[in-house]
Design an enzyme around this catalytic site. Structure first.
Site, PDB file in Angstrom:
ATOM      1  N   ARG A  28       0.841  -1.191   0.000  1.00 23.94           N
ATOM      2  CA  ARG A  28       0.000   0.000   0.000  1.00 23.94           C
ATOM      3  C   ARG A  28       0.876   1.239   0.000  1.00 23.94           C
ATOM      4  O   ARG A  28       1.872   1.305   0.731  1.00 23.94           O
ATOM      5  CB  ARG A  28      -0.890   0.013   1.255  1.00 23.94           C
ATOM      6  CG  ARG A  28      -2.075  -0.932   1.187  1.00 23.94           C
ATOM      7  CD  ARG A  28      -3.095  -0.442   0.144  1.00 23.94           C
ATOM      8  NE  ARG A  28      -4.281  -1.285   0.062  1.00 23.94           N
ATOM      9  CZ  ARG A  28      -4.438  -2.296  -0.794  1.00 23.94           C
ATOM     10  NH1 ARG A  28      -3.480  -2.623  -1.644  1.00 23.94           N
ATOM     11  NH2 ARG A  28      -5.566  -2.979  -0.808  1.00 23.94           N
TER      12      ARG A  28
ATOM     13  N   HIS B  43       0.045  -0.726  -9.904  1.00 23.10           N
ATOM     14  CA  HIS B  43      -0.722  -1.576  -8.982  1.00 23.10           C
ATOM     15  C   HIS B  43      -1.158  -2.878  -9.663  1.00 23.10           C
ATOM     16  O   HIS B  43      -2.348  -3.235  -9.691  1.00 23.10           O
ATOM     17  CB  HIS B  43      -1.943  -0.824  -8.429  1.00 23.10           C
ATOM     18  CG  HIS B  43      -2.407  -1.363  -7.104  1.00 23.10           C
ATOM     19  ND1 HIS B  43      -2.786  -0.567  -6.046  1.00 23.10           N
ATOM     20  CD2 HIS B  43      -2.556  -2.638  -6.662  1.00 23.10           C
ATOM     21  CE1 HIS B  43      -3.134  -1.319  -5.016  1.00 23.10           C
ATOM     22  NE2 HIS B  43      -3.000  -2.575  -5.366  1.00 23.10           N
TER      23      HIS B  43
HETATM   24  C1  GLV Z   1      -5.100  -5.277  -3.943  1.00 22.79           C
HETATM   25  O1  GLV Z   1      -4.500  -4.267  -3.787  1.00 22.79           O
HETATM   26  C2  GLV Z   1      -5.711  -6.043  -2.899  1.00 22.79           C
HETATM   27  O2  GLV Z   1      -5.759  -5.570  -1.757  1.00 22.79           O
HETATM   28  O3  GLV Z   1      -6.160  -7.173  -3.165  1.00 22.79           O
END
Ligand code: GLV
Length: 309
Positions: free
Chosen positions: A221, A273
Site C-alpha cells: 500500500r 498496482h
Molecule cells: C489489492 O490491492 C488487494 O488488496 O487485493
C-alpha cells in the site's frame, strides 16, 4: 439467496459464482444495485450502493486489503466482513518481489543505467546467501512471499506487530524487532495492511536504519511510505542517497499523478498496482466457500475493523 457483485469485469465474476453457487441468484451492480441482496461481494463499493443495501448478511471484500472498504463512510456497522486471504495473489506477488529482488541483487538496475551511456562494466556477484531480504507484514501474502524468497536461497527476515513463527524465515516483532530487521536487510519488501499504526511506517527514521545501498520494493500500500522521506533517501539523480533504488507498485494517490517526482527519478521503477491482481478462478472458489459458511453460520475469520485487517 441473492448475491450482489460489484467490481470491474463483474460479469466474469457473476458467471464464476453462478457455477459455484447454483442455487443462488447472482446479480451485478451494473444490472441491479438496488434490490436487497443477502451478500455483497465487492471491490471498493461506492457509498450509494452500501447505503441502499440494508439487508446484507455479509460482505466479501474481493481483494486482500480492506482499507478502502473500511474507510467508506457508508459501511454498515453490524454486517460481518470477510476478505480474500491469498486466493492466488500470493504466488503472483511473490513473482513480482522475486523480479525486484533479482533486479537489485544481480545489478540489473546498474546495468540498465549503464546502457544509456553505452558503458560496459561488470560488477562482482553478491551471492543470494549474502543478500538478506526483509518482509514487513506476515499475513497470508507476506508469509507466502517470505517463504518463496527463503526457498529461492535468500536469508529472509520477517516482521509483524505480534510474534509469529514461519519455517525458514527469521521472524521479528514489535518496535525493537523492526529495528533489528532494518539494520540487516539489503532489500526491504512492504506487505503490511494500511492501518493507523502502519501508515507512514517507511519514514525518514526507518529508512535511516537500513544499511547504505539498500533497496525497497512496495507491492503493498502506498500509505505505508512517506514519499518525501523516500525521495530524500534516494537522493538526486547524480548524488545517490542511502537508498540505492525502489520498485513501487502502490501509491497513496492512484493513478500516480503525472507530476509526482517519483515518475522521473532515475532509480525508481514504477508499475501501476499490478503486482497481485485477484485471479478470478481461485478467488471465486474462496468467495463461494465463504458465502456457504456464512449461510451455515460456521465460524469465520472475519475482518476486525478496529485492527484494520
Ligand atoms: C489489492 O490491492 C488487494 O488488496 O487485493
Amino acid at each position: 439467496m441473492r448475491v450482489l457483485v460489484h467490481i470491474d469485469d463483474a460479469d466474469i465474476w457473476r458467471e464464476a459464482l453462478s457455477k459455484r453457487l447454483p442455487n443462488a441468484e447472482i446479480v451485478t451492480s451494473d444490472s441491479d444495485r438496488d434490490t436487497p441482496a443477502d451478500y455483497l461481494a465487492a471491490w471498493k463499493p461506492p457509498a450509494e450502493l452500501l447505503e441502499k443495501q440494508t439487508q446484507l448478511k455479509g460482505i466479501i471484500n474481493l481483494g486482500a486489503g480492506v482499507d478502502a472498504l473500511l474507510n467508506s463512510p457508508a459501511l454498515p456497522k453490524d454486517v460481518p466482513i470477510v476478505k480474500l486471504r491469498d486466493a492466488g495473489m500470493g504466488p503472483l506477488i511473490a513473482d513480482y518481489v522475486r523480479f525486484g529482488v533479482l533486479y537489485f541483487q544481480r545489478d540489473f538496475d546498474r546495468y540498465f543505467a549503464q546502457q544509456i551511456d553505452a558503458h560496459w562494466q561488470e560488477y562482482p556477484l553478491i551471492d543470494k546467501a549474502d543478500w538478506p531480504v526483509g518482509v514487513l507484514g506476515l499475513g497470508a501474502i507476506g508469509a507466502h512471499v517470505a517463504q518463496a524468497l527463503a526457498a529461492d536461497g535468500f536469508p529472509v527476515h520477517g516482521w509483524s506487530r505480534s510474534p509469529k513463527s514461519l519455517e525458514g524465515v527469521t521472524c521479528h516483532h514489535g518496535d525493537d524487532g523492526l529495528s533489528q530487521l532494518l539494520g540487516k536487510v539489503h532489500t526491504l519488501v512492504t506487505l503490511l495492511p494500511n492501518t493507523p499504526s502502519t501508515r507512514g511506517i517507511i519514514s525518514a527514521d526507518t529508512l535511516s536504519q537500513l544499511p547504505e545501498g539498500a533497496s525497497l520494493i512496495n507491492p503493498g500500500r502506498g500509505a505505508l511510505i512517506d514519499e518525501s522521506a523516500l525521495l530524500d533517501a534516494l537522493g538526486g539523480g547524480s548524488q545517490p542517497g542511502r537508498l540505492r533504488g525502489a520498485l513501487l507498485d502502490a501509491f497513496d494517490a492512484e493513478p500516480l499523478p503525472a507530476d509526482n517526482p517519483l515518475w522521473s527519478h532515475p532509480r525508481v521503477r514504477i508499475t501501476p498496482h499490478m503486482a497481485g491482481p485477484t485471479p478470478v478462478r481461485d478467488a471465486a472458489d474462496q468467495v463461494a466457500e465463504l458465502i456457504k459458511a456464512m449461510e451455515n453460520g460456521d465460524p469465520l475469520d472475519t475482518v476486525d475493523p478496529q485492527a484494520g485487517y
